[in-house]
Design an enzyme around this catalytic site. Structure first.
Site, PDB file in Angstrom:
ATOM      1  N   LYS A 132      25.386  -5.184  -0.721  1.00 41.19           N
ATOM      2  CA  LYS A 132      26.685  -5.239  -0.825  1.00 41.19           C
ATOM      3  C   LYS A 132      27.341  -4.680   0.314  1.00 41.19           C
ATOM      4  CE  LYS A 132      26.997  -5.004  -5.836  1.00 41.19           C
ATOM      5  NZ  LYS A 132      27.247  -4.141  -6.919  1.00 41.19           N
ATOM      6  N   ARG A 146       0.927  -1.179   0.027  1.00 39.90           N
ATOM      7  CA  ARG A 146      -0.100   0.046  -0.174  1.00 39.90           C
ATOM      8  C   ARG A 146       0.974   1.251   0.084  1.00 39.90           C
ATOM      9  NH1 ARG A 146      -2.876  -4.380   2.062  1.00 39.90           N
ATOM     10  NH2 ARG A 146      -0.669  -4.416   2.691  1.00 39.90           N
ATOM     11  N   THR A 147       1.864   1.340   1.060  1.00 39.27           N
ATOM     12  CA  THR A 147       2.521   2.589   0.967  1.00 39.27           C
ATOM     13  C   THR A 147       3.272   2.911  -0.117  1.00 39.27           C
ATOM     14  OG1 THR A 147       2.582   2.172   3.217  1.00 39.27           O
ATOM     15  CG2 THR A 147       4.096   3.834   2.871  1.00 39.27           C
ATOM     16  N   ARG A 164      11.194   3.784   3.790  1.00 43.40           N
ATOM     17  CA  ARG A 164      10.754   2.861   4.814  1.00 43.40           C
ATOM     18  C   ARG A 164      11.950   2.041   5.454  1.00 43.40           C
ATOM     19  NH1 ARG A 164       5.549  -1.063   4.712  1.00 43.40           N
ATOM     20  NH2 ARG A 164       4.625   0.946   5.308  1.00 43.40           N
ATOM     21  N   HIS A 168       4.675   5.907  11.477  1.00 42.89           N
ATOM     22  CA  HIS A 168       4.344   5.703  10.078  1.00 42.89           C
ATOM     23  C   HIS A 168       3.381   6.809   9.929  1.00 42.89           C
ATOM     24  CE1 HIS A 168       3.187   3.907   6.231  1.00 42.89           C
ATOM     25  NE2 HIS A 168       2.765   2.717   6.806  1.00 42.89           N
TER      26      HIS A 168
HETATM   27  N1   CP Z   1      -0.278  -0.176   5.916  1.00 44.72           N
HETATM   28  C1   CP Z   1       1.004  -0.360   5.475  1.00 44.72           C
HETATM   29  O1   CP Z   1       1.896   0.218   5.674  1.00 44.72           O
HETATM   30  O2   CP Z   1       0.953  -1.287   4.419  1.00 44.72           O
HETATM   31  P1   CP Z   1       2.069  -1.796   3.390  1.00 44.72           P
HETATM   32  O3   CP Z   1       3.133  -2.479   4.291  1.00 44.72           O
HETATM   33  O4   CP Z   1       1.519  -2.826   2.398  1.00 44.72           O
HETATM   34  O5   CP Z   1       2.628  -0.593   2.977  1.00 44.72           O
END
Ligand code: CP
Length: 323
Positions: free
Chosen positions: A90, A62-63, A112, A140
């Site tokens: 590496k 999603r993100t 992320r 998040h």
């Molecule tokens: N909600 C969320 O962060 O989903 P993903 O891990 O798929 O990005």
């Protein structure tokens, strides 16, 4: 676009330090951008001259995809880098990777990372805007924002609502961003889950703690159900997944026993039949796919504001005008 981003500062690392005015303005800006995704040609020239790198050290559906859609729909140039297949494998460090990207003249990094604090670490070391797409157990923020937008859309307000976050609070960056954003906007917040999945200082965050999901459901207007983060757990947090579902799972029977007509969120990915039953996830209480739709608009808003866009000019910016 303004050369001096002021409204949100340089980076979005978390919701903890954002004011109510900043949060409301991001949500209002996202409302402006929502309709772009409903057009036949889903593209406006808002970030025409920007280059954005999406740097994902952990799995995401999603993100990562909604950031990419948001960037492309605002006409930015985007590059996606995942750890597998890059020189990160590496042994290249995060800072060296980022400095090499900077040398190619980028404007923003969406990252992320599995380590709490990684986003701030990077933001302190590179001049590009950094957006945290989830760092370890820390925050998040864009998930928190899209949850706020979805609650506000469905309930018409956030102030005064009772929102309970149910599940694996201990490992959850989503819980932290939700708690900060909801409290700042005047909601009452509770958390519910097994004591083993509750941070030791949960009440210091300003939330109520329930250990029985029936009590939480009785109390709440909104449930945000979190995934058991099995990949971050060693054995022993819960007796078994079946047992977890029996004691803490959100089921139709439990929702029907509540006095109120609850709204149910889940950030995904779901463990169906563990923290949430399929008939809840796919039923009338659920706003789970609305969250996903809102994710694109919220990310557009964050990109626009960090790029120096003025909140009051978002509507004009969509038409290619002055920001
Ligand atoms: N909600 C969320 O962060 O989903 P993903 O891990 O798929 O990005």
């Amino acid at each position: 676009m303004s050369p001096t981003p002021a409204f949100l500062g340089k980076d979005l690392v978390g919701l903890e330090r954002l004011s109510a005015d900043q949060l409301r303005t991001i949500l209002d800006t996202a409302e402006h951008f929502k309709e772009i995704s409903e057009r036949r040609i889903k593209k406006v020239p808002v970030l025409r001259h920007k280059t954005i790198v999406n740097l994902f050290f952990e799995a995401s559906t999603r993100t990562r995809i909604s950031f990419e859609f948001a960037e492309k729909r605002l006409s930015a140039d985007t590059v996606n880098i995942v750890a597998a297949g890059s020189s990160l494998q590496k042994g290249e460090t995060l800072v060296d990777t980022a400095r090499n990207l900077e040398a190619m003249r980028i404007d923003m990094v969406v990252m992320r990372h599995g380590s709490s604090g990684a986003a701030q670490f990077l933001a302190d070391r590179i001049p590009s805007n950094v957006i945290n797409a989830g760092d370890g157990r820390h925050e998040h923020p864009t998930q928190g924002l899209l949850d706020l937008l979805t609650i506000r859309d469905r309930m018409g307000r956030i102030e005064g609502l009772k929102v309970c976050i149910v599940g694996d609070i201990l490992h959850s960056r989503v819980a932290r961003s939700n708690i900060y954003g909801l409290l700042t906007l005047g909601a009452e917040v509770a958390v519910c889950g097994p004591p083993t999945l509750m941070p030791p200082a949960a009440t210091e965050l300003g939330v109520r703690v329930f250990t029985r999901v029936e009590e939480a459901i009785e109390w709440a207007d909104v449930l945000n159900v979190l995934r058991l983060q099995l990949e971050r757990m060693e054995a022993g947090y819960v007796p078994s997944l079946r047992e977890y579902n029996r004691i803490w799972g959100v089921s139709t029977a439990r929702l029907e026993a509540a006095k109120r007509d609850l709204v149910v969120l889940h950030p995904g990915p779901m463990n169906r039949g563990v923290e949430i039953d399929s008939d809840v996830a796919d039923g009338p209480h659920s706003v789970i796919l609305d969250q996903v739709t809102n994710g694109v608009a919220v990310r557009m808003a964050v990109l626009y504001l960090l790029a120096g866009g003025q909140p009051e000019k978002a509507e004009a910016a969509k038409q290619g005008g002055e920001t």
